[in-house]
Design a protein around this motif. Structure first.
Motif, PDB file in Angstrom:
ATOM      1  N   ARG A  38       0.849  -1.192   0.000  1.00 61.09           N
ATOM      2  CA  ARG A  38       0.000   0.000   0.000  1.00 61.09           C
ATOM      3  C   ARG A  38       0.889   1.247   0.000  1.00 61.09           C
ATOM      4  O   ARG A  38       1.487   1.586   1.023  1.00 61.09           O
ATOM      5  CB  ARG A  38      -0.943  -0.006   1.206  1.00 61.09           C
ATOM      6  CG  ARG A  38      -1.931  -1.168   1.152  1.00 61.09           C
ATOM      7  CD  ARG A  38      -2.907  -1.138   2.323  1.00 61.09           C
ATOM      8  NE  ARG A  38      -3.862  -2.227   2.204  1.00 61.09           N
ATOM      9  CZ  ARG A  38      -4.979  -2.171   1.496  1.00 61.09           C
ATOM     10  NH1 ARG A  38      -5.295  -1.054   0.857  1.00 61.09           N
ATOM     11  NH2 ARG A  38      -5.792  -3.211   1.431  1.00 61.09           N
ATOM     12  N   PRO A  40       1.297   5.129   0.005  1.00 62.38           N
ATOM     13  CA  PRO A  40       0.445   6.254   0.406  1.00 62.38           C
ATOM     14  C   PRO A  40       0.615   7.459  -0.523  1.00 62.38           C
ATOM     15  O   PRO A  40       1.675   7.678  -1.104  1.00 62.38           O
ATOM     16  CB  PRO A  40       0.945   6.585   1.808  1.00 62.38           C
ATOM     17  CG  PRO A  40       2.398   6.188   1.779  1.00 62.38           C
ATOM     18  CD  PRO A  40       2.473   4.975   0.887  1.00 62.38           C
ATOM     19  N   THR A  41      -0.444   8.243  -0.631  1.00 57.69           N
ATOM     20  CA  THR A  41      -0.396   9.510  -1.363  1.00 57.69           C
ATOM     21  C   THR A  41      -0.639  10.652  -0.383  1.00 57.69           C
ATOM     22  O   THR A  41      -1.082  10.439   0.754  1.00 57.69           O
ATOM     23  CB  THR A  41      -1.450   9.559  -2.478  1.00 57.69           C
ATOM     24  OG1 THR A  41      -2.752   9.540  -1.884  1.00 57.69           O
ATOM     25  CG2 THR A  41      -1.304   8.381  -3.422  1.00 57.69           C
ATOM     26  N   GLU A  46      -4.400   5.126  -1.059  1.00 57.23           N
ATOM     27  CA  GLU A  46      -3.361   4.095  -1.071  1.00 57.23           C
ATOM     28  C   GLU A  46      -3.380   3.384  -2.418  1.00 57.23           C
ATOM     29  O   GLU A  46      -4.439   2.930  -2.872  1.00 57.23           O
ATOM     30  CB  GLU A  46      -3.585   3.094   0.060  1.00 57.23           C
ATOM     31  CG  GLU A  46      -3.421   3.717   1.444  1.00 57.23           C
ATOM     32  CD  GLU A  46      -3.630   2.708   2.559  1.00 57.23           C
ATOM     33  OE1 GLU A  46      -2.950   2.817   3.595  1.00 57.23           O
ATOM     34  OE2 GLU A  46      -4.475   1.805   2.382  1.00 57.23           O
ATOM     35  N   ARG A  95      -4.915   5.154  -8.896  1.00 54.73           N
ATOM     36  CA  ARG A  95      -5.982   5.544  -7.964  1.00 54.73           C
ATOM     37  C   ARG A  95      -7.361   5.095  -8.474  1.00 54.73           C
ATOM     38  O   ARG A  95      -7.730   5.308  -9.630  1.00 54.73           O
ATOM     39  CB  ARG A  95      -5.954   7.049  -7.792  1.00 54.73           C
ATOM     40  CG  ARG A  95      -7.060   7.653  -6.965  1.00 54.73           C
ATOM     41  CD  ARG A  95      -6.974   9.157  -6.992  1.00 54.73           C
ATOM     42  NE  ARG A  95      -5.734   9.626  -6.375  1.00 54.73           N
ATOM     43  CZ  ARG A  95      -5.651  10.160  -5.161  1.00 54.73           C
ATOM     44  NH1 ARG A  95      -6.743  10.335  -4.436  1.00 54.73           N
ATOM     45  NH2 ARG A  95      -4.490  10.576  -4.695  1.00 54.73           N
ATOM     46  N   SER A 100      -6.847  -0.091  -5.442  1.00 52.61           N
ATOM     47  CA  SER A 100      -6.300   1.186  -4.975  1.00 52.61           C
ATOM     48  C   SER A 100      -7.450   2.092  -4.558  1.00 52.61           C
ATOM     49  O   SER A 100      -8.478   2.152  -5.239  1.00 52.61           O
ATOM     50  CB  SER A 100      -5.469   1.859  -6.069  1.00 52.61           C
ATOM     51  OG  SER A 100      -4.275   1.138  -6.311  1.00 52.61           O
ATOM     52  N   THR A 117       4.368   8.404  -5.556  1.00 57.84           N
ATOM     53  CA  THR A 117       4.979   7.081  -5.617  1.00 57.84           C
ATOM     54  C   THR A 117       6.500   7.188  -5.563  1.00 57.84           C
ATOM     55  O   THR A 117       7.173   6.391  -4.895  1.00 57.84           O
ATOM     56  CB  THR A 117       4.531   6.355  -6.889  1.00 57.84           C
ATOM     57  OG1 THR A 117       3.106   6.196  -6.867  1.00 57.84           O
ATOM     58  CG2 THR A 117       5.181   4.977  -6.999  1.00 57.84           C
ATOM     59  N   TRP A 120       7.667   7.809  -1.992  1.00 55.64           N
ATOM     60  CA  TRP A 120       7.684   6.544  -1.240  1.00 55.64           C
ATOM     61  C   TRP A 120       8.876   5.687  -1.640  1.00 55.64           C
ATOM     62  O   TRP A 120       9.562   5.103  -0.788  1.00 55.64           O
ATOM     63  CB  TRP A 120       6.374   5.795  -1.490  1.00 55.64           C
ATOM     64  CG  TRP A 120       6.373   4.386  -0.958  1.00 55.64           C
ATOM     65  CD1 TRP A 120       6.055   3.991   0.310  1.00 55.64           C
ATOM     66  CD2 TRP A 120       6.708   3.192  -1.681  1.00 55.64           C
ATOM     67  NE1 TRP A 120       6.181   2.625   0.426  1.00 55.64           N
ATOM     68  CE2 TRP A 120       6.579   2.115  -0.794  1.00 55.64           C
ATOM     69  CE3 TRP A 120       7.108   2.935  -2.990  1.00 55.64           C
ATOM     70  CZ2 TRP A 120       6.831   0.792  -1.166  1.00 55.64           C
ATOM     71  CZ3 TRP A 120       7.371   1.626  -3.373  1.00 55.64           C
ATOM     72  CH2 TRP A 120       7.227   0.565  -2.473  1.00 55.64           C
TER      73      TRP A 120
END
Length: 558
Positions: A38, A40-41, A46, A95, A100, A117, A120
């Motif tokens: 997962r 995160p944004t 997620e 998304r 998602s 992305t 992350w």
């Protein structure tokens, strides 16, 4: 927390067979898969991501972002295939798709989510700072969206039939690309998270689409297909038709073409709906980025997902190995194209190749000749019985070089044909059609095709151009249409055919002939022959054989 799982011998053996069948470089390592990470944004959504991890000697990371799920074919054609050759691979559902979270708003969401992305990814201990992106169609757009603010870690990109300007995709001809956009919206809106329920929804959507084309307006067709689905974005597309509308800002990534300075491999097809954009990307990048390369094969849009694999996949791996993995392989030609008709690949120093122009004139007997002729010809386009679309450059399974004879028998389609050629004729570049055009209604479209007519009289589309005239001239005036680029050999004994009509429905929204929605008014078109020509780009000898086989008099049956 997602847990890695080892890939067993059966899957490894199947992957090795796949690689051998496509002529890929040898497997380098075993790998494992960590599904369902997962990511995160910034706004709390997620993005589900599958990570393919090479066991030894990683060569960098490849990012793939898709709205079509993370399973077949991506898990095999990219995830497993590249991981076995030493790359970390991230396959991510964008998304609002395939698990998602968040709401799927096609196209406009990818720039921000792509950057999130990357944020992350930079925190992952296994990431070594070497990144590449790959993917086709929407997955290609996701790359252009990211490249508007190129991440410093990016070392290479591979964009397969991926547009950078969706406003042009939708309204670039002046008419809505109804068939492709409504079909795509119906399929994506129905797919949900997949599974049996998603499959049933897709089947139902296809049935509704088949009936929708009988509706009188694009809005009515959309309502009959999309009501009850998640595809509410289509209504926004119908409401914003002007190219300069601020609404389209998030649908354009032109700035990426001015910022991308990493090696970019562009892959396209002669019968792909996005070919014009692929060529524009090459020309724009090439002006300041000598490491861009272009390959165009004999493919439709859908072909590139399967039939093109024997060409695309080995080239993709070589590109990554050279620019991400650090191999010192010999550089390939900047441009590699497949010449249809001749059935051969050509390596070129640039696109388009240098050459000359051969001009043919429309004749009153339905021929194409080397000298101008007098007279006029015409047709009547009736929106109540619109000229149908058949083959050509679009996204459906029925795209490509299909036989046009059934279309050419219609009274609203004009054809102009040469005699049988005495020697092969090579056409490489963008043919130009100029017409002395007049209509009795300012609401008119024109659709032009160049076809190859073989010895059995089959008429196969090679290239084309559709334009909505705004407004159409009511008195005779010259109009110029640049047909899409092609690379084709018209064989000895074959004939060239120019096809002219007033529509291609439902591929392009029909022109009702009036400003009143749902009201139809026919249009009569007249074409003056004295100034109406077809100009063919004939390459120099470095690109293909010379084309001296055009008869001095060229006419034939329409």
């Amino acid at each position: 927390m997602a847990v890695s799982r080892q890939v067993g011998p059966p899957a490894r053996a199947l992957g090795a067979l796949y690689g051998k069948a496509l002529g890929l470089p040898s497997v380098r390592t075993r790998y494992s898969i960590r599904p369902g990470i997962r990511v995160p944004t910034r706004d709390g959504a997620e993005l589900l991501t599958d990570h393919y991890l090479p066991e030894r000697n990683p060569r960098g990371t490849v990012l793939i972002r898709s709205p079509y799920g993370r399973g077949v074919p991506l898990n095999w054609t990219h995830g497993r295939m590249l991981a076995a050759r030493g790359y970390h691979v991230l396959v991510q559902s964008v998304r609002g798709t395939a698990g998602s979270t968040g709401t799927f708003r096609p196209i406009v969401q990818e720039s921000q989510d792509g950057q999130d992305t990357l944020a992350w990814l930079r925190e992952q201990e296994w990431f070594d700072g070497r990144l590449a992106t790959i993917g086709g169609s929407y997955l290609g757009w996701a790359q252009w969206a990211l490249l508007q603010d190129p991440p410093p870690e990016l070392r290479a990109a591979v964009v397969l039939v991926g547009p950078h300007d969706f406003q042009q995709v939708m309204y670039g001809t002046g008419a809505l690309a109804l068939g492709d956009l409504l079909s795509w919206s119906a399929m994506v809106g129905a797919q949900g998270d997949g599974g049996l329920r998603g499959l049933r929804a897709l089947v139902a959507a296809r049935r509704r689409l088949a009936a929708a084309w009988a509706e009188r307006t694009s809005a009515e067709a959309a309502a009959s297909v999309l009501d009850g689905t998640a595809a509410d974005w289509f209504g926004d597309w119908l409401d914003h038709t002007a190219a300069d509308d601020p609404f389209w800002a998030g649908y354009r990534a032109d700035s990426a073409l001015e910022k991308a300075d990493v090696p970019v491999l562009l892959l396209g097809g002669w019968q792909d709906v996005f070919l014009d954009q692929t060529l524009h990307q090459y020309r724009t990048l090439r002006r300041r980025n000598p490491s861009v390369a272009l390959t165009i094969g004999p493919w439709t849009h859908r072909d590139t997902a399967a039939k093109a694999g024997r060409v695309v996949d080995p080239q993709l791996v070589r590109w990554l190995d050279r620019h991400l993995g650090g191999d010192t392989a010999t550089a390939e030609a900047p441009v590699r194209i497949y010449q249809t008709g001749a059935r051969r690949w050509l390596d070129l120093p640039d696109w388009p190749p240098a050459g000359t122009e051969r001009v043919l004139w429309l004749q009153p007997d339905g021929g194409l000749g080397r000298h101008a002729a007098e007279g006029t010809v015409g047709f009547r386009y009736d929106p109540a019985d619109p000229t149908p679309s058949l083959g050509g450059r679009h996204m459906s399974a029925k795209a490509g070089e299909v036989d046009n004879r059934s279309l050419e028998r219609r009274a609203d389609v004009l054809t102009f044909t040469t005699e049988a050629l005495t020697e092969p004729v090579d056409v490489i570049g963008e043919p130009i059609v100029e017409l002395e055009f007049a209509a009795d209604n300012p609401h008119a479209d024109v659709f032009v095709r160049l076809c190859d007519v073989d010895s059995r009289s089959r008429s196969r589309v090679i290239t084309e151009r559709f334009v909505r005239l705004s407004p159409a001239p009511l008195e005779a005036a010259k109009i110029r249409l640049e047909l899409g680029a092609c690379a084709h050999r018209f064989a000895t004994g074959h004939r060239m055919r120019l096809q002219i009509s007033g529509g291609a429905y439902p591929r392009f929204a029909r022109n009702p002939g009036t400003d009143e929605p749902g009201t139809f008014v026919a249009v009569a078109v007249r074409i003056g022959l004295a100034a109406s020509t077809l100009a063919l780009p004939v390459p120099g000898t470095s690109a293909a054989p010379s084309t001296e086989g055009v008869p001095s008099t060229m006419h034939g049956d329409a």
